[in-house]
Write a protein that holds these residues in place. Sequence first.
Motif, mmCIF file in Angstrom:
data_model
loop_
_atom_site.group_PDB
_atom_site.id
_atom_site.type_symbol
_atom_site.label_atom_id
_atom_site.label_comp_id
_atom_site.label_asym_id
_atom_site.label_seq_id
_atom_site.Cartn_x
_atom_site.Cartn_y
_atom_site.Cartn_z
ATOM 1 N N PRO A 1 1.486 2.857 -0.259
ATOM 2 C CA PRO A 1 0.344 1.825 -0.678
ATOM 3 C C PRO A 1 -0.179 2.613 -2.103
ATOM 4 O O PRO A 1 -0.445 1.610 -2.951
ATOM 5 C CB PRO A 1 -0.547 2.189 0.139
ATOM 6 C CG PRO A 1 0.030 2.231 1.313
ATOM 7 C CD PRO A 1 1.166 3.171 1.093
ATOM 8 N N TYR B 1 1.767 0.664 -4.435
ATOM 9 C CA TYR B 1 1.242 -0.780 -4.458
ATOM 10 C C TYR B 1 0.253 -0.785 -5.601
ATOM 11 O O TYR B 1 -0.035 -1.849 -6.237
ATOM 12 C CB TYR B 1 1.106 -1.168 -3.172
ATOM 13 C CG TYR B 1 2.096 -1.358 -2.382
ATOM 14 C CD1 TYR B 1 3.458 -1.511 -2.950
ATOM 15 C CD2 TYR B 1 1.988 -1.555 -0.981
ATOM 16 C CE1 TYR B 1 4.801 -1.637 -1.795
ATOM 17 C CE2 TYR B 1 3.076 -1.866 -0.145
ATOM 18 C CZ TYR B 1 4.379 -1.751 -0.529
ATOM 19 O OH TYR B 1 5.558 -1.909 0.246
ATOM 20 N N PHE C 1 10.547 2.930 1.270
ATOM 21 C CA PHE C 1 10.253 1.974 2.509
ATOM 22 C C PHE C 1 11.445 2.341 3.504
ATOM 23 O O PHE C 1 11.304 2.325 4.597
ATOM 24 C CB PHE C 1 9.987 0.351 2.310
ATOM 25 C CG PHE C 1 9.807 -0.174 3.334
ATOM 26 C CD1 PHE C 1 8.720 -0.184 4.017
ATOM 27 C CD2 PHE C 1 10.904 -1.146 4.036
ATOM 28 C CE1 PHE C 1 8.246 -0.991 5.038
ATOM 29 C CE2 PHE C 1 10.444 -1.681 4.898
ATOM 30 C CZ PHE C 1 9.562 -1.720 5.494
ATOM 31 N N TYR D 1 1.298 -1.773 10.589
ATOM 32 C CA TYR D 1 0.929 -1.563 9.219
ATOM 33 C C TYR D 1 2.325 -1.035 8.498
ATOM 34 O O TYR D 1 2.393 -1.639 7.401
ATOM 35 C CB TYR D 1 0.064 -0.126 9.278
ATOM 36 C CG TYR D 1 -0.324 0.446 7.729
ATOM 37 C CD1 TYR D 1 -1.403 0.041 7.410
ATOM 38 C CD2 TYR D 1 0.345 1.355 7.390
ATOM 39 C CE1 TYR D 1 -1.988 0.290 6.138
ATOM 40 C CE2 TYR D 1 0.048 1.688 5.939
ATOM 41 C CZ TYR D 1 -1.057 1.459 5.343
ATOM 42 O OH TYR D 1 -1.746 1.644 4.113
ATOM 43 N N HIS D 2 3.052 -0.477 9.125
ATOM 44 C CA HIS D 2 4.454 -0.224 8.365
ATOM 45 C C HIS D 2 5.266 -1.601 8.127
ATOM 46 O O HIS D 2 5.818 -1.789 7.161
ATOM 47 C CB HIS D 2 5.231 0.854 9.206
ATOM 48 C CG HIS D 2 6.703 1.078 8.900
ATOM 49 N ND1 HIS D 2 7.002 2.317 8.844
ATOM 50 C CD2 HIS D 2 7.707 0.366 8.678
ATOM 51 C CE1 HIS D 2 8.304 2.396 8.000
ATOM 52 N NE2 HIS D 2 8.713 1.015 8.328
ATOM 53 N N CYS E 1 3.529 -3.053 5.288
ATOM 54 C CA CYS E 1 4.005 -2.719 4.045
ATOM 55 C C CYS E 1 5.300 -3.284 3.609
ATOM 56 O O CYS E 1 5.642 -3.499 2.354
ATOM 57 C CB CYS E 1 4.136 -1.018 4.026
ATOM 58 S SG CYS E 1 2.644 0.032 4.127
ATOM 59 N N TYR F 1 -5.580 -2.484 -2.451
ATOM 60 C CA TYR F 1 -4.464 -1.634 -1.919
ATOM 61 C C TYR F 1 -4.885 -0.209 -1.998
ATOM 62 O O TYR F 1 -4.664 0.315 -0.893
ATOM 63 C CB TYR F 1 -3.250 -1.753 -3.100
ATOM 64 C CG TYR F 1 -2.597 -2.825 -2.751
ATOM 65 C CD1 TYR F 1 -1.514 -2.941 -1.754
ATOM 66 C CD2 TYR F 1 -2.688 -3.710 -3.999
ATOM 67 C CE1 TYR F 1 -0.894 -4.297 -1.795
ATOM 68 C CE2 TYR F 1 -1.865 -4.963 -3.760
ATOM 69 C CZ TYR F 1 -0.992 -5.190 -2.733
ATOM 70 O OH TYR F 1 -0.266 -6.326 -2.565
ATOM 71 N N TYR G 1 -6.452 -0.584 1.554
ATOM 72 C CA TYR G 1 -5.398 -0.638 2.677
ATOM 73 C C TYR G 1 -4.673 0.884 2.852
ATOM 74 O O TYR G 1 -4.480 1.039 3.834
ATOM 75 C CB TYR G 1 -4.287 -1.771 2.127
ATOM 76 C CG TYR G 1 -3.023 -1.824 2.850
ATOM 77 C CD1 TYR G 1 -3.271 -2.609 4.077
ATOM 78 C CD2 TYR G 1 -1.987 -1.278 2.540
ATOM 79 C CE1 TYR G 1 -2.203 -2.736 4.972
ATOM 80 C CE2 TYR G 1 -0.892 -1.498 3.385
ATOM 81 C CZ TYR G 1 -1.093 -2.256 4.444
ATOM 82 O OH TYR G 1 0.215 -2.300 5.278
ATOM 83 N N ASN G 2 -4.746 1.549 1.763
ATOM 84 C CA ASN G 2 -4.076 3.042 1.929
ATOM 85 C C ASN G 2 -4.851 3.977 2.781
ATOM 86 O O ASN G 2 -4.298 5.054 3.222
ATOM 87 C CB ASN G 2 -4.089 3.325 0.352
ATOM 88 C CG ASN G 2 -3.391 4.712 0.123
ATOM 89 O OD1 ASN G 2 -2.323 4.840 0.654
ATOM 90 N ND2 ASN G 2 -3.825 5.706 -0.600
#
Length: 138
Positions: A23, A26, A49, A92-93, A96, A115, A118-119
Amino acid sequence: MLWIKSLHIVLVASWFAGLFYLPRIYVNLAMEKDPAATARLLLMARKLFRFMTFIAVPALACGLWLWLDVGIGRGQGWLHAKLGIVVLLLAYHAYCGVLLRTFQRGENTRSDKWYRMYNELPVLGLLGATLLVVVKPF
């Protein structure tokens, strides 16, 4: 059993490194205007990822081994709560990955501030899971 537990801890730590860092990429992608820099960040995000997904599988396998074969936490409430956190972290993964595909298509509409917020979610998951495993409150 201690070998599997040690391996589980190392693999989970490696998975979390990705959950924390992706993230952050991101955040940079959401702010980036230069196409060359965007391409480089997307390459980094794709590779990270893929690594996170690769490492999550044996981390989960070791955790399941400790639970189902060794019997750690069997029938105890703290383990059920921890498994709930693990399911949320897996969601969550997966999200992503959804966000990565959104960036790859050039369709991101979220701000860098979103983001950044979110992180922080995996930090809460790590805190909760660690407290449950160490303290075993129920």
